[in-house]
Design a protein around this motif. Sequence first.
Motif, short mmCIF file in Angstrom:
data_model
loop_
_atom_site.label_atom_id
_atom_site.label_comp_id
_atom_site.label_asym_id
_atom_site.label_seq_id
_atom_site.Cartn_x
_atom_site.Cartn_y
_atom_site.Cartn_z
N UNK A 152 0.78 -1.22 0.00
CA UNK A 152 0.00 0.00 0.00
C UNK A 152 0.81 1.27 0.00
N UNK A 153 2.13 1.16 -0.15
CA UNK A 153 3.01 2.33 -0.08
C UNK A 153 3.36 2.77 -1.50
N UNK A 154 2.76 3.87 -1.94
CA UNK A 154 2.99 4.37 -3.29
C UNK A 154 4.34 5.07 -3.36
N UNK A 155 5.15 4.66 -4.33
CA UNK A 155 6.45 5.29 -4.54
C UNK A 155 6.33 6.42 -5.56
N UNK A 156 5.75 6.12 -6.71
CA UNK A 156 5.60 7.13 -7.77
C UNK A 156 4.58 6.63 -8.78
N UNK A 157 4.22 7.49 -9.75
CA UNK A 157 3.22 7.11 -10.73
C UNK A 157 3.53 7.79 -12.06
N UNK A 158 2.95 7.23 -13.15
CA UNK A 158 3.13 7.78 -14.49
C UNK A 158 1.79 7.84 -15.19
#
Length: 710
Positions: free
Chosen positions: A404-410
């Motif tokens: 559940x730990x978001x690092x990054x997104x595109x």
Amino acid sequence: MLCVLAMLGGCATEVDPGTSSAIRFANVEEGDVLSGTASVGVIVSSRDELGVEFYVGEELIDTKIRAPYEVQINTTHFGDGPHPLKALAYKDGVTFTAEVGVFFDNSGPDISMLSPANGSMLFNDTSGTKLRFTVSDVNGVIDFAVSVNGIPLTVGAAPAYETTLSLDALSISVDMLPLELLVKATATDTFFHSASKTFSLTLMTRLAWRFHTLGQIWAPPAVRDDGVLFLGSQDGRVYSLNDSGQELWQRDAGGQIVTSPVLVDTWVLVSAGNFVVALEQATGNVVWQTDIGSTVGTKPVLNGSLVLVGTYASKLQALNLVGGTPAWGFPVGNDIQSTPVILADRTAVFGSNDRFVYWVNSAGAELGRFETGDAVWGDATLASNGDVLVGSHDGFLYRFSGAGVLSTEFDARGQIWGSATEGLGGVIYIGSTFRRLYAVSSNLKNELWRRETAGLAYSSPALSSDSTIYIGATDGRLHAFSSQGTELWTYTTEGSIVGSAVVAKDGRYVFVGSDDRYLYALRTGNSGCGAPETVNVGGKLVTTYEVSRPDATNTHQGVSVETICSRPGVLPWTGVTWQEAKYACSLAGLDLCDGVTWGIACQGTANADFPYGRNFEASTCNGAANPVGGCALGDCAPMPTGDNAGCRSEMGLVDMSGNVREWTLDMGLNGNVVRGGGYTDSEENLACSDSQEVNPTSRLDDLGFRCCSK
């Protein structure tokens, strides 16, 4: 005019105009080009007769004791290229000198085919195949022509020397393939010396074979190491095929198959309608068949002794591998079409149509979840550092560093139905319904390139060992892109492509299914040596071994130039110019190594003199004094990569001293820099710090290359 002798270590001697005698060339000037038998004369300013000696380099041609001071020089006696002419006159113990630098040219231009390699297999792709040549001559080139099987082709102007080979250009049809091709290249220099060289190629169809089923094919087959395929179709049947496309067996699995079979030991697992089925790979006999009670939305995934599947009953179902009996179910808020990825601790990560990504342990307990903006259909995938990549219909590709730990997104600007694929250097490839294939940096923060597909890109990118990316689209075309985003070729099926492609283990074929009910086996043109083995040196990837060709063996370096290999036990790729080596590295998205990176890779943190340590050891690497290789047995030649087990640097790079010298990116005053020494070199040239300068157009038996990431 530039002094040609500058490159030969000297220049014309000036005569003091106040002397009573002087000498100068009468009919030859600096930089002139001479051919055949050339008349060369000098003028002597003197009241007396003088003896005049004429030299080419250090070779005395003739002596004239009285005027006219003129000689005939047979330039064919010398090699093409720059030569110093010198005339010496003697009087009363004083020597008067005239010098001039000229070129001799008695042969036609040197021709080589840069790509494809002589003996290569080509394909009848719509765009045709570029034939690229290098043509050089000391006197300049005025004409270059290419014909194939006697048919002239249009050639681009210098210095490109390119032409396109296609069915139309040869006035042939696909029914005439395969076809052997004889390529003849002819060049003429400004002295009208001509030279011709022939090359052989084979023109093939891209399609190797296709196999027909009674239903649409939405997922790629599972491919065993020996080339046997296991294919599911919406006709509800599982097919086993050999690598020639011949059916070995088929089995009715009980329902439509829209996902890929999975190989587990001697079994093949498949999701078919409401069923999960285990079949014997050898015979297709049913081992067990379990009715889940609702449509199975994912392919089966092995997790220890459990088999996991997502269902349309809003549940992740775990079955026991032995017997197929239910173990546990994990409920979610909607259908599951996202195949789980299994982490090292056996945690399963998957998405659902309820917009969430879930982390569930091997006992069926939730560890975490993350809410996206829309349904999650794409399979979760695992990055090389352990992060999880998941795409959503909200158009974003998410990277998670923990439960559940978001690092990054595109932002892919369109729904993501497929999964992400990680390539060399951590580059991420993803398709979207925005009709795009994206290449993104590993942290998803930088778009490296994007390429358009005419149809919706529902499928996941497939990556081959040579870093070619394959992706299909709903317009029925399979696209092949290089790691730099260059479209290499396309193939059009007779229906939409919804599912992903898969590359054969040996790299020779890429398989893709279509709504036209066919599975297509397409030739890639690769011999299949696997992804180049590399070592990380200061943030750059360096090929572990000296580069070899895909078809190299331990006795022959091969001829293929479709990609590069970095592997043990084969002869390195030699006889290649600097530009050819640089181009070969680019086929795998790499470049030649810069001198700094090369030096660190060889010397290591200890700044050693040799890759293995401070002191020279004649028997450790393949230099001239090696008792097994080198010239010790009277046959100077390279050894197969990695044969000298001790010739390994602190960082794990092999043959950085000896075997073959290696082109680098660095350039010197008198040529391009090569490093490492070769099999004919002694201690001094085998040191990590040593470098030599070589004409970049040279092709030498002891000169190869190594590649680095950019």
